[in-house]
Design a protein around this motif. Structure first.
Motif, mmCIF file in Angstrom:
data_model
loop_
_atom_site.group_PDB
_atom_site.id
_atom_site.type_symbol
_atom_site.label_atom_id
_atom_site.label_comp_id
_atom_site.label_asym_id
_atom_site.label_seq_id
_atom_site.Cartn_x
_atom_site.Cartn_y
_atom_site.Cartn_z
ATOM 1 N N ALA A 133 0.834 -1.204 0.000
ATOM 2 C CA ALA A 133 0.000 0.000 0.000
ATOM 3 C C ALA A 133 0.866 1.251 0.000
ATOM 4 C CB ALA A 133 -0.918 -0.021 1.213
ATOM 5 N N LEU A 134 1.989 1.197 0.737
ATOM 6 C CA LEU A 134 2.912 2.338 0.752
ATOM 7 C C LEU A 134 3.462 2.597 -0.641
ATOM 8 C CD1 LEU A 134 4.641 4.402 2.314
ATOM 9 C CD2 LEU A 134 6.300 2.611 2.663
ATOM 10 N N ALA A 135 3.808 1.518 -1.371
ATOM 11 C CA ALA A 135 4.312 1.691 -2.737
ATOM 12 C C ALA A 135 3.263 2.364 -3.619
ATOM 13 C CB ALA A 135 4.706 0.335 -3.317
ATOM 14 N N PHE A 136 1.994 1.967 -3.465
ATOM 15 C CA PHE A 136 0.916 2.585 -4.249
ATOM 16 C C PHE A 136 0.818 4.076 -3.967
ATOM 17 C CE2 PHE A 136 -1.190 -1.578 -5.021
ATOM 18 C CZ PHE A 136 -1.321 -1.423 -6.384
ATOM 19 N N PHE A 173 -4.974 2.367 -2.484
ATOM 20 C CA PHE A 173 -4.732 2.226 -1.047
ATOM 21 C C PHE A 173 -6.030 1.902 -0.317
ATOM 22 C CE2 PHE A 173 -4.754 4.230 3.135
ATOM 23 C CZ PHE A 173 -3.765 3.504 3.742
ATOM 24 N N VAL A 174 -7.118 2.569 -0.708
ATOM 25 C CA VAL A 174 -8.413 2.292 -0.076
ATOM 26 C C VAL A 174 -8.811 0.834 -0.311
ATOM 27 C CG1 VAL A 174 -10.856 2.864 -0.120
ATOM 28 C CG2 VAL A 174 -9.173 4.669 -0.222
ATOM 29 N N PHE A 175 -8.580 0.344 -1.528
ATOM 30 C CA PHE A 175 -8.937 -1.050 -1.806
ATOM 31 C C PHE A 175 -8.038 -2.017 -1.046
ATOM 32 C CE2 PHE A 175 -10.659 0.594 -6.022
ATOM 33 C CZ PHE A 175 -11.898 0.786 -5.453
ATOM 34 N N VAL A 176 -6.744 -1.679 -0.941
ATOM 35 C CA VAL A 176 -5.823 -2.555 -0.207
ATOM 36 C C VAL A 176 -6.231 -2.639 1.262
ATOM 37 C CG1 VAL A 176 -3.467 -2.719 0.655
ATOM 38 C CG2 VAL A 176 -3.863 -2.294 -1.741
ATOM 39 N N ILE A 177 -6.637 -1.503 1.833
ATOM 40 C CA ILE A 177 -6.999 -1.494 3.248
ATOM 41 C C ILE A 177 -8.297 -2.280 3.460
ATOM 42 C CG2 ILE A 177 -8.477 0.496 3.755
ATOM 43 C CD1 ILE A 177 -6.323 1.492 5.572
ATOM 44 N N ALA A 218 -15.671 -0.802 -8.604
ATOM 45 C CA ALA A 218 -14.737 -1.411 -7.661
ATOM 46 C C ALA A 218 -15.156 -1.144 -6.216
ATOM 47 C CB ALA A 218 -13.325 -0.883 -7.912
ATOM 48 N N VAL A 219 -15.762 0.019 -5.962
ATOM 49 C CA VAL A 219 -16.248 0.313 -4.609
ATOM 50 C C VAL A 219 -17.356 -0.664 -4.234
ATOM 51 C CG1 VAL A 219 -17.438 2.031 -3.216
ATOM 52 C CG2 VAL A 219 -15.569 2.719 -4.669
#
Lengths: 105, 175
Positions: free
Chosen positions: A48-51, A67-71, B142-143
């Motif tokens: 996520a940090l890389a994104f 990042f939102v999707f990764v979290i 995607a959401v």
């Protein structure tokens, strides 16, 4: 925050690489399933940090969207994994990953 | 000033992550992991991503870590678990993976430092407004998929963590 003060791309990506490799090493070294779960979290967080760093470099919102999707993924993964850990502990009364050898892998 | 604070935060993140993977006590390791996540949140802020920083603190360091704290409390591991961890963490068991990970790390950093791999960008701060517009215009599907993933995770975690008798499969009660 002024634009000039944003750190360079490769330093942020190098930090993400360091964190990911630390998490990977921990995942390989530990036998306690709780610690392995924490190391998976470290790896996810490094990705996520890389994104976010790449999104900041190209001034693009897509990095933070990912990042939102990764979290989201991390939250769902932790919930499922902790439920599995609870079931495992109820059956075997241990957190040793080597006890999960019913498939003779 | 910005560079110094970046390297300071990065050092805190790396040291606390190292403490996570070499700690014997699960609760101490979890607290170091929270420190590591907070440091990464500060780095997000320095990269001009305040929304990501806030999400990292609220969701990662807040919600997910609290979930892990609760599970460690339920598992109720005491001093015996710390002793067991000390037995498992012998140098002969961690040198191999550590060397392999170090090789991978060197490869990654060399690749990142090589010329031509990275094109010039236009760094800038991206606030919650831009992220929200992107999320709910081009990524709205995607959401929706993420919400279905969360629902599946909720149902799956509830189903997996139920207590049932081993012989009859009868449900005793929900956690």
């Amino acid at each position: 925050m002024p634009i000039e003060s944003i750190p360079a791309l490769h330093t942020g990506l190098s930090l993400a690489a360091v964190l990911f490799c630390l998490g990977l090493a921990g995942l390989l070294v530990r036998r306690n399933i709780i610690f392995m779960l924490m190391c998976v979290e470290i790896c996810t967080n490094a990705a996520a940090l890389a994104f976010v760093v790449a999104g900041a470099h190209w001034s693009d919102a897509d990095g933070q969207v990912m990042f939102v999707f990764v979290i989201t993924l991390a939250a769902a993964e932790v919930a499922i994994a902790l439920a599995l850990v609870l079931q495992f502990y109820r059956r075997r009364y241990t957190v040793d990953i080597d006890q999960l050898n019913a498939l003779r892998g | 000033m910005g560079t110094i604070s970046f390297y300071l935060t990065a050092t805190v993140a790396i040291l606390s992550t190292a403490m996570v993977i070499f700690n014997r006590n699960a609760v101490h390791a979890l607290l170091y992991l929270v420190v590591s996540l907070l440091a990464v949140a500060v780095i997000f802020y320095q990269y001009g991503a305040p929304f990501a920083a806030a999400l990292e603190v609220i969701v990662y360091a807040g919600a997910i870590m609290v979930l892990m704290v609760f599970v460690i409390m339920i598992l109720n591991q005491g001093a015996a678990a710390v002793e067991q961890e000390s037995r498992w963490l012998q140098p002969r068991s961690w040198t191999g993976p550590a060397i392999l990970s170090a090789v991978l790390l060197v490869q990654l950093v060399v690749l990142l430092g090589s010329d031509g791999a990275i094109t010039a960008g236009t760094p800038g701060t991206i606030g919650p407004r831009e992220v929200g517009i992107a999320l709910f215009s081009q990524y709205v599907l995607a959401v929706e998929l993420a919400s279905m993933l969360l629902l599946a995770g909720l149902v799956g975690a509830f189903h997996l963590a139920r207590q049932r008798h081993a012989d009859s499969g009868e449900v005793e009660g929900a956690d």
